[in-house]
Design an enzyme around this catalytic site. Structure first.
Site, PDB file in Angstrom:
ATOM      1  N   GLY A   1       0.836  -1.193   0.000  1.00 22.52           N
ATOM      2  CA  GLY A   1       0.000   0.000   0.000  1.00 22.52           C
ATOM      3  C   GLY A   1       0.870   1.241   0.000  1.00 22.52           C
TER       4      GLY A   1
ATOM      5  N   GLY B   1      -0.796   4.715  -0.065  1.00 24.74           N
ATOM      6  CA  GLY B   1      -1.650   5.903   0.010  1.00 24.74           C
ATOM      7  C   GLY B   1      -1.050   6.893   1.001  1.00 24.74           C
TER       8      GLY B   1
ATOM      9  CD1 TRP C   1      -1.986   3.964   8.175  1.00 28.85           C
ATOM     10  CD2 TRP C   1      -0.655   5.684   8.696  1.00 28.85           C
ATOM     11  NE1 TRP C   1      -1.485   3.763   9.436  1.00 28.85           N
ATOM     12  CE2 TRP C   1      -0.661   4.805   9.777  1.00 28.85           C
ATOM     13  CE3 TRP C   1       0.125   6.835   8.785  1.00 28.85           C
ATOM     14  CZ2 TRP C   1       0.074   5.011  10.941  1.00 28.85           C
ATOM     15  CZ3 TRP C   1       0.870   7.055   9.943  1.00 28.85           C
ATOM     16  CH2 TRP C   1       0.843   6.159  11.006  1.00 28.85           C
TER      17      TRP C   1
ATOM     18  CG  PHE D   1      -3.649   0.538  -7.410  1.00 29.66           C
ATOM     19  CD1 PHE D   1      -4.094  -0.725  -7.763  1.00 29.66           C
ATOM     20  CD2 PHE D   1      -4.319   1.647  -7.922  1.00 29.66           C
ATOM     21  CE1 PHE D   1      -5.189  -0.884  -8.607  1.00 29.66           C
ATOM     22  CE2 PHE D   1      -5.413   1.498  -8.763  1.00 29.66           C
ATOM     23  CZ  PHE D   1      -5.843   0.223  -9.095  1.00 29.66           C
TER      24      PHE D   1
ATOM     25  CG  PHE E   1      -8.652  -1.766  -2.631  1.00 25.66           C
ATOM     26  CD1 PHE E   1      -9.672  -1.865  -3.570  1.00 25.66           C
ATOM     27  CD2 PHE E   1      -8.225  -0.493  -2.276  1.00 25.66           C
ATOM     28  CE1 PHE E   1     -10.249  -0.732  -4.146  1.00 25.66           C
ATOM     29  CE2 PHE E   1      -8.798   0.653  -2.838  1.00 25.66           C
ATOM     30  CZ  PHE E   1      -9.813   0.521  -3.776  1.00 25.66           C
TER      31      PHE E   1
ATOM     32  CE  LYS F   1      -9.909   5.729  13.444  1.00 24.46           C
ATOM     33  NZ  LYS F   1      -9.068   6.714  12.795  1.00 24.46           N
TER      34      LYS F   1
ATOM     35  CG  ASN G   1     -13.962   8.741   8.318  1.00 26.09           C
ATOM     36  OD1 ASN G   1     -14.643   8.161   7.491  1.00 26.09           O
ATOM     37  ND2 ASN G   1     -12.736   8.349   8.632  1.00 26.09           N
TER      38      ASN G   1
ATOM     39  CD  GLN H   1     -11.235   2.899   4.978  1.00 23.16           C
ATOM     40  OE1 GLN H   1     -11.914   1.877   4.991  1.00 23.16           O
ATOM     41  NE2 GLN H   1     -10.426   3.187   3.980  1.00 23.16           N
TER      42      GLN H   1
END
Ligand SMILES: NC(=O)c1ccc[n+]([C@@H]2O[C@H](COP(=O)([O-])OP(=O)(O)OC[C@H]3O[C@@H](n4cnc5c(N)ncnc54)[C@H](O)[C@@H]3O)[C@@H](O)[C@H]2O)c1
Length: 369
Positions: free
Chosen positions: A11, A13, A15, A42, A98, A205, A272, A300
């Site tokens: 990954g 992204g 983070w 990706f 994913f 959370k 979020n 998320q």
């Protein structure tokens, strides 16, 4: 001499890139780790160039973590199997939708004794209800999994602003090794055994943060935000006590960075909260806002609210979790946002003592309205 541990980050992204900065720097100067850290990217085109090419030449993930130099020993690899094949430690840091496809791609093609650590926030549904993402990975790949969760907004971590994090790991030696890989002066790691509780905190959370964003959008203040955080935490604890059945669920774990600290930071600073506020102020859909505001990043909270809702329905427990349920109904069933405030006003915490969602484990109320 023990062989060096090779690390692969799955990954890249926001983070994933921030953690690559830490892991790359630590691997470069720690004799327990191979210097080269592979990072699966990706592949996508950014300004007419491949993202992997940009990262390997300019050492910056210009799309997901612009303005931060990645260590030169972090090698971007577009082929997932090639990136992960010889790794001893696999760091999973992709949006949770994913996970299935990624695991299916590398199944049987990685080292059988590799250690995995998931930084992914979210839950899945299994036949009996809740399924943790780390369990999905463990079952699909047959490797031992740990998790890392905490009050860690990626851009602040990349800026090297001080914060804490929690590793949930059942094996002391693995925990010590993973701490060596992750810890820096400004990213302090605590290792605890209750890894399922650590992980469930990280997922839940985000639902509470959506509620916090609704309140911001409606113009409520910090007192309301504090109430959302407190009631949200009560539901998180109650949920963990019902669904984390593999071992103890101690209050102390909620006092770690993965618990109350992550909840606070996400309710003030995360994506979020931001998107939920815009949802109220603009009247646009969550999907539209995700596309408009997040530049390819994924949200998320609403997805987790939907998964948790299915799980609670299945167990006939919806009424015990009104805050989680209100977020779901507002995001997916066109309920008015003001229902979130009614939910706070009529929360079982305020109605009657026997209905308290934590079963009365917290300090008893002295008076009831
Ligand atoms: N960003 C944060 O502050 C933060 C902090 C802690 C934990 N997390 C968690 O880390 C996980 C990863 O989040 P992030 O912020 O690194 O990602 P992100 O939302 O910034 O980026 C999305 C990533 O998904 C990739 N992607 C897009 N389509 C894909 C596909 N079809 N298959 C595979 N990958 C695809 C993109 O290349 C990109 O790397 C999430 O579970 C998130 O909740 C994020």
């Amino acid at each position: 001499m023990a062989p060096l541990n090779k690390v692969c980050i799955i990954g890249s992204g926001n983070w994933g890139s921030a953690i690559a900065k830490i892991v790359g720097a630590n691997a470069a100067c720690n004799a327990n780790f191979d210097t080269t850290v592979k990072m699966w990217v990706f592949e996508e085109m950014v300004n007419g160039r491949k993202l992997t090419e940009i990262i390997n030449k300019d050492h910056e993930n210009v799309k997901y973590l612009p303005g931060h130099r990645l260590p030169e020993n972090v090698l971007a690899v577009p082929d997932l199997v090639e990136a992960s094949r010889d790794a001893d430690i696999l760091v999973f840091v992709i949006p949770h939708q994913f996970v299935g496809k990624v695991c299916d791609t590398i199944k049987g093609k990685i080292k059988a004794d590799a250690l995995g650590i998931s930084l992914i926030k979210g839950v899945d549904e299994g036949p009996d209800g809740l399924k943790l993402i780390s369990d999905v990975i463990q079952e699909k790949l047959g490797i031992t999994m740990s998790v890392l969760m905490g009050a860690n907004i990626a851009n602040e971590v990349a800026d090297e602003k001080f914060c804490e994090t929690t590793i949930g790991c059942k094996n002391k030696n693995h925990g010590a090794l993973l701490k060596e890989l992750m810890q820096t002066t400004n990213f302090r790691v605590t290792v605890v055994e209750e890894s399922d509780v650590v992980e469930i905190c990280g997922a839940l959370k985000n639902i509470v943060a959506v509620g916090a964003g609704f309140c911001d959008g409606l113009g409520f203040g910090d007192n309301t935000k504090a109430a959302v955080i407190r009631l949200g935490l009560m539901e998180m604890i109650a949920f963990a006590r019902i669904f984390c059945t593999a071992g103890p669920v101690s209050s102390a774990t909620f006092l770690e960075s993965c618990g109350v600290a992550d909840l606070i930071t996400t309710c003030y600073g995360g994506r979020n909260r931001r998107v939920a506020e815009a949802f109220v102020k603009t009247g646009k859909s969550i999907e539209e806002l995700e596309k408009e505001m997040l530049n390819g990043q994924k949200l998320q909270g609403p997805a987790t609210a939907a998964e948790v809702n299915h799980i609670l329905k299945h167990k006939n427990l919806i009424d015990k979790f009104p805050l989680f349920n209100a977020v779901y109904q507002i995001c997916f069933q066109a309920h008015p946002v003001t229902e979130f405030i009614s939910c706070l006003q009529n929360h079982p915490e305020h109605i009657c003592y026997p209905a308290r969602i934590d079963g009365g484990r917290a300090a008893p109320h002295l008076s009831h309205s």
